[in-house]
Design a protein around this motif. Structure first.
Motif, PDB file in Angstrom:
ATOM      1  N   PHE A  81       0.832  -1.194   0.000  1.00 33.61           N
ATOM      2  CA  PHE A  81       0.000   0.000   0.000  1.00 33.61           C
ATOM      3  C   PHE A  81       0.873   1.253   0.000  1.00 33.61           C
ATOM      4  O   PHE A  81       1.990   1.240   0.502  1.00 33.61           O
ATOM      5  CB  PHE A  81      -0.922   0.001   1.225  1.00 33.61           C
ATOM      6  CG  PHE A  81      -1.852  -1.177   1.238  1.00 33.61           C
ATOM      7  CD1 PHE A  81      -3.064  -1.139   0.567  1.00 33.61           C
ATOM      8  CD2 PHE A  81      -1.503  -2.348   1.901  1.00 33.61           C
ATOM      9  CE1 PHE A  81      -3.917  -2.231   0.556  1.00 33.61           C
ATOM     10  CE2 PHE A  81      -2.348  -3.451   1.899  1.00 33.61           C
ATOM     11  CZ  PHE A  81      -3.558  -3.389   1.230  1.00 33.61           C
ATOM     12  N   TYR A  82       0.336   2.342  -0.542  1.00 42.60           N
ATOM     13  CA  TYR A  82       1.093   3.589  -0.616  1.00 42.60           C
ATOM     14  C   TYR A  82       1.459   4.142   0.757  1.00 42.60           C
ATOM     15  O   TYR A  82       2.450   4.837   0.898  1.00 42.60           O
ATOM     16  CB  TYR A  82       0.326   4.652  -1.421  1.00 42.60           C
ATOM     17  CG  TYR A  82       0.480   4.475  -2.905  1.00 42.60           C
ATOM     18  CD1 TYR A  82       1.611   4.922  -3.567  1.00 42.60           C
ATOM     19  CD2 TYR A  82      -0.504   3.835  -3.646  1.00 42.60           C
ATOM     20  CE1 TYR A  82       1.762   4.757  -4.931  1.00 42.60           C
ATOM     21  CE2 TYR A  82      -0.370   3.669  -5.013  1.00 42.60           C
ATOM     22  CZ  TYR A  82       0.769   4.128  -5.653  1.00 42.60           C
ATOM     23  OH  TYR A  82       0.911   3.955  -6.999  1.00 42.60           O
ATOM     24  N   GLU A  83       0.680   3.831   1.784  1.00 46.74           N
ATOM     25  CA  GLU A  83       1.004   4.353   3.122  1.00 46.74           C
ATOM     26  C   GLU A  83       2.136   3.570   3.763  1.00 46.74           C
ATOM     27  O   GLU A  83       2.610   3.915   4.835  1.00 46.74           O
ATOM     28  CB  GLU A  83      -0.260   4.440   3.981  1.00 46.74           C
ATOM     29  CG  GLU A  83      -0.570   3.373   4.988  1.00 46.74           C
ATOM     30  CD  GLU A  83      -0.698   1.935   4.496  1.00 46.74           C
ATOM     31  OE1 GLU A  83      -0.566   1.042   5.337  1.00 46.74           O
ATOM     32  OE2 GLU A  83      -0.916   1.686   3.305  1.00 46.74           O
ATOM     33  N   GLN A  98     -12.964  -4.973   0.335  1.00 47.01           N
ATOM     34  CA  GLN A  98     -13.302  -5.163  -1.066  1.00 47.01           C
ATOM     35  C   GLN A  98     -12.269  -4.423  -1.909  1.00 47.01           C
ATOM     36  O   GLN A  98     -11.884  -3.302  -1.586  1.00 47.01           O
ATOM     37  CB  GLN A  98     -14.696  -4.618  -1.363  1.00 47.01           C
ATOM     38  CG  GLN A  98     -15.127  -4.867  -2.785  1.00 47.01           C
ATOM     39  CD  GLN A  98     -16.582  -4.483  -3.010  1.00 47.01           C
ATOM     40  OE1 GLN A  98     -17.091  -3.542  -2.422  1.00 47.01           O
ATOM     41  NE2 GLN A  98     -17.253  -5.247  -3.850  1.00 47.01           N
ATOM     42  N   PHE A  99     -11.817  -5.067  -2.966  1.00 46.91           N
ATOM     43  CA  PHE A  99     -10.882  -4.445  -3.886  1.00 46.91           C
ATOM     44  C   PHE A  99     -11.658  -3.950  -5.096  1.00 46.91           C
ATOM     45  O   PHE A  99     -12.535  -4.639  -5.611  1.00 46.91           O
ATOM     46  CB  PHE A  99      -9.815  -5.449  -4.330  1.00 46.91           C
ATOM     47  CG  PHE A  99      -8.857  -5.823  -3.229  1.00 46.91           C
ATOM     48  CD1 PHE A  99      -7.727  -5.068  -2.978  1.00 46.91           C
ATOM     49  CD2 PHE A  99      -9.105  -6.927  -2.436  1.00 46.91           C
ATOM     50  CE1 PHE A  99      -6.845  -5.412  -1.965  1.00 46.91           C
ATOM     51  CE2 PHE A  99      -8.228  -7.283  -1.417  1.00 46.91           C
ATOM     52  CZ  PHE A  99      -7.096  -6.522  -1.180  1.00 46.91           C
ATOM     53  N   VAL A 100     -11.324  -2.721  -5.548  1.00 44.09           N
ATOM     54  CA  VAL A 100     -11.992  -2.133  -6.698  1.00 44.09           C
ATOM     55  C   VAL A 100     -10.961  -1.538  -7.651  1.00 44.09           C
ATOM     56  O   VAL A 100      -9.854  -1.175  -7.249  1.00 44.09           O
ATOM     57  CB  VAL A 100     -12.991  -1.026  -6.283  1.00 44.09           C
ATOM     58  CG1 VAL A 100     -14.084  -1.571  -5.383  1.00 44.09           C
ATOM     59  CG2 VAL A 100     -12.293   0.159  -5.635  1.00 44.09           C
ATOM     60  N   VAL A 108      -5.862   0.089  -8.444  1.00 48.01           N
ATOM     61  CA  VAL A 108      -6.605  -0.819  -7.568  1.00 48.01           C
ATOM     62  C   VAL A 108      -6.590  -0.223  -6.169  1.00 48.01           C
ATOM     63  O   VAL A 108      -5.554   0.231  -5.679  1.00 48.01           O
ATOM     64  CB  VAL A 108      -5.992  -2.235  -7.569  1.00 48.01           C
ATOM     65  CG1 VAL A 108      -6.725  -3.142  -6.577  1.00 48.01           C
ATOM     66  CG2 VAL A 108      -6.041  -2.836  -8.961  1.00 48.01           C
ATOM     67  N   VAL A 109      -7.764  -0.224  -5.532  1.00 46.22           N
ATOM     68  CA  VAL A 109      -7.925   0.344  -4.197  1.00 46.22           C
ATOM     69  C   VAL A 109      -8.621  -0.688  -3.320  1.00 46.22           C
ATOM     70  O   VAL A 109      -9.559  -1.353  -3.757  1.00 46.22           O
ATOM     71  CB  VAL A 109      -8.779   1.639  -4.256  1.00 46.22           C
ATOM     72  CG1 VAL A 109      -9.043   2.194  -2.864  1.00 46.22           C
ATOM     73  CG2 VAL A 109      -8.120   2.685  -5.139  1.00 46.22           C
ATOM     74  N   ARG A 123     -10.154   3.966   2.377  1.00 45.45           N
ATOM     75  CA  ARG A 123      -9.660   3.586   1.055  1.00 45.45           C
ATOM     76  C   ARG A 123      -8.135   3.564   1.078  1.00 45.45           C
ATOM     77  O   ARG A 123      -7.515   4.527   1.524  1.00 45.45           O
ATOM     78  CB  ARG A 123     -10.166   4.576   0.007  1.00 45.45           C
ATOM     79  CG  ARG A 123     -11.700   4.597  -0.068  1.00 45.45           C
ATOM     80  CD  ARG A 123     -12.188   5.674  -1.006  1.00 45.45           C
ATOM     81  NE  ARG A 123     -11.870   5.380  -2.401  1.00 45.45           N
ATOM     82  CZ  ARG A 123     -12.613   4.665  -3.227  1.00 45.45           C
ATOM     83  NH1 ARG A 123     -13.765   4.160  -2.804  1.00 45.45           N
ATOM     84  NH2 ARG A 123     -12.250   4.455  -4.465  1.00 45.45           N
ATOM     85  N   PHE A 124      -7.562   2.458   0.588  1.00 43.59           N
ATOM     86  CA  PHE A 124      -6.119   2.292   0.561  1.00 43.59           C
ATOM     87  C   PHE A 124      -5.668   1.896  -0.843  1.00 43.59           C
ATOM     88  O   PHE A 124      -5.838   0.744  -1.242  1.00 43.59           O
ATOM     89  CB  PHE A 124      -5.676   1.228   1.575  1.00 43.59           C
ATOM     90  CG  PHE A 124      -6.008   1.594   2.995  1.00 43.59           C
ATOM     91  CD1 PHE A 124      -5.154   2.390   3.738  1.00 43.59           C
ATOM     92  CD2 PHE A 124      -7.188   1.154   3.588  1.00 43.59           C
ATOM     93  CE1 PHE A 124      -5.454   2.744   5.046  1.00 43.59           C
ATOM     94  CE2 PHE A 124      -7.494   1.500   4.895  1.00 43.59           C
ATOM     95  CZ  PHE A 124      -6.629   2.296   5.632  1.00 43.59           C
TER      96      PHE A 124
END
Length: 115
Positions: free
Chosen positions: A44-46, A93-95, A101-102, A110-111
Motif C-alpha cells: 500500500f502507498y502508506e 473489497q478491492f476495486v 486498484v484500491v 480507502r487504501f
C-alpha cells in the motif's frame, strides 16, 4: 441480557459486506482478487504490506513496524475476510478506481495499492 446483546449486534451483521463505492469504482471479481492475492504481497502507498499465503495464512506488516497475523478467505463476491489471531475480524473489497486498484474497508477507508 443475552437477547439484548444479540439484538445490538444484528445491525453490524446486516451491514457486513456493504462497502462505500464511489462513482468510477468497479469491484474486482473473485477471479481478479484470487489473482491479486496469488502474488502473495500487496503493498500500500502508506507503507503497509499484506502477505497472502496459498494455504490461507495472512499477515499485515505496518509501515512503522509490527505485524498482525490471521487467516483469510475470498468470498464468491470477491470480498476478502480476515480472522486475526487477536480475535478481530475484518472484510475488505478491492476495486478498480480511476486507473488503480484500491482496497476499501467496511467502514469506508480507502487504501490505494502500489502497482
Amino acid at each position: 441480557m443475552r437477547i439484548l446483546l444479540f439484538l445490538l449486534c444484528l445491525p453490524g451483521v446486516a451491514m457486513a459486506g456493504d462497502f462505500s463505492l464511489l462513482d468510477g469504482d468497479a469491484a474486482l471479481s473473485r477471479e481478479e482478487v484470487l489473482s491479486l492475492t496469488a502474488t502473495q504481497r500487496v503493498e500500500f502507498y502508506e507503507g503497509g504490506v499484506s502477505h497472502y499465503s496459498v494455504g490461507g495464512a495472512y499477515s499485515y506488516t505496518y509501515a512503522g513496524g509490527g505485524t498482525a497475523f490471521g487467516r483469510f478467505q475470498v468470498g464468491s463476491d470477491g470480498v476478502v475476510c480476515v480472522d486475526f489471531r487477536n480475535g478481530r475480524h475484518r472484510c475488505d473489497q478491492f476495486v478498480h478506481s480511476h486507473g488503480r486498484v484500491v482496497m476499501i474497508t467496511e467502514d469506508g477507508q480507502r487504501f490505494p495499492i502500489r502497482p
